[in-house]
Design a protein around this motif. Sequence first.
Motif, PDB file in Angstrom:
ATOM      1  N   CYS A 186       0.850  -1.186   0.000  1.00  0.00           N
ATOM      2  CA  CYS A 186       0.000   0.000   0.000  1.00  0.00           C
ATOM      3  C   CYS A 186       0.888   1.239   0.000  1.00  0.00           C
ATOM      4  O   CYS A 186       1.764   1.376   0.861  1.00  0.00           O
ATOM      5  CB  CYS A 186      -0.920   0.012   1.212  1.00  0.00           C
ATOM      6  N   ASP A 188       0.041   4.191   0.701  1.00  0.00           N
ATOM      7  CA  ASP A 188      -0.373   5.170   1.714  1.00  0.00           C
ATOM      8  C   ASP A 188       0.176   4.824   3.091  1.00  0.00           C
ATOM      9  O   ASP A 188       0.738   5.673   3.785  1.00  0.00           O
ATOM     10  CB  ASP A 188      -1.901   5.264   1.766  1.00  0.00           C
ATOM     11  N   CYS A 189       0.000   3.551   3.513  1.00  0.00           N
ATOM     12  CA  CYS A 189       0.485   3.159   4.839  1.00  0.00           C
ATOM     13  C   CYS A 189       1.828   2.433   4.769  1.00  0.00           C
ATOM     14  O   CYS A 189       2.402   2.083   5.791  1.00  0.00           O
ATOM     15  CB  CYS A 189      -0.545   2.295   5.557  1.00  0.00           C
ATOM     16  N   CYS A 206      -4.232   1.127   6.628  1.00  0.00           N
ATOM     17  CA  CYS A 206      -4.759   2.495   6.513  1.00  0.00           C
ATOM     18  C   CYS A 206      -5.942   2.725   7.450  1.00  0.00           C
ATOM     19  O   CYS A 206      -6.044   3.762   8.104  1.00  0.00           O
ATOM     20  CB  CYS A 206      -5.186   2.780   5.071  1.00  0.00           C
TER      21      CYS A 206
END
Length: 214
Positions: A186, A188-189, A206
């Motif tokens: 991921c 984002d995280c 996330c």
Amino acid sequence: MTERKSEEAEITCDCKLGRIAKKYDLLALDKALVEYWTDDGDEQRSTRELATYVNHRILETALTNANVPRKEGEVENTYRLLTSDDITSGTRIETKKHLQRDGVPVEDVESDFVSHQTVYNHLTKCLDASVETPSDEERLERSAEKLGALQNRTAVVTADTVDQLDRKGILEIGEFNVNVSVTVTCEDCFQEYTIRDLLDQQSCDCKRLGASER
């Protein structure tokens, strides 16, 4: 009315699958397809599995018509040699030549093989069959099976390639194993997961990180 006439009466449509059923005299095929597709237990099969089932029947009939003797499981193996992505082109060509020598019209048989979309259209449009929408758990499990099959296919092709190069003396290697691992990261995280773990968890970090920030 005799049983045979009753079974013949089931084959009434003119779609590809209907025409193939008539051509190969696949009696009661429609009944079997509907029962397998709509079964709510262990016997339920997807349209992809049903396409393979139909194609096995087509190949089996072609071999029978050519008086080709066969052992148990030979139809399934021959079909795999003709269609599987993990079979080398050389092996596929040799399989076709062998069948042609036995009098099997390979090109015609291959053109008669049906796809899962053809089976689905036949079930829904010609036979008015339907199934309940699969649950989230069923979708996840089917996705895991599909991805697992792809990983296995990659491992088989890789092993076959290395083995051929080794036998031809192009590279040298002892006994070996091939392991294929697919990971998802991921952005984002920044967490990385094997595809199996991600499907089991059904989310990345996330959601947890977002909750902690609140």
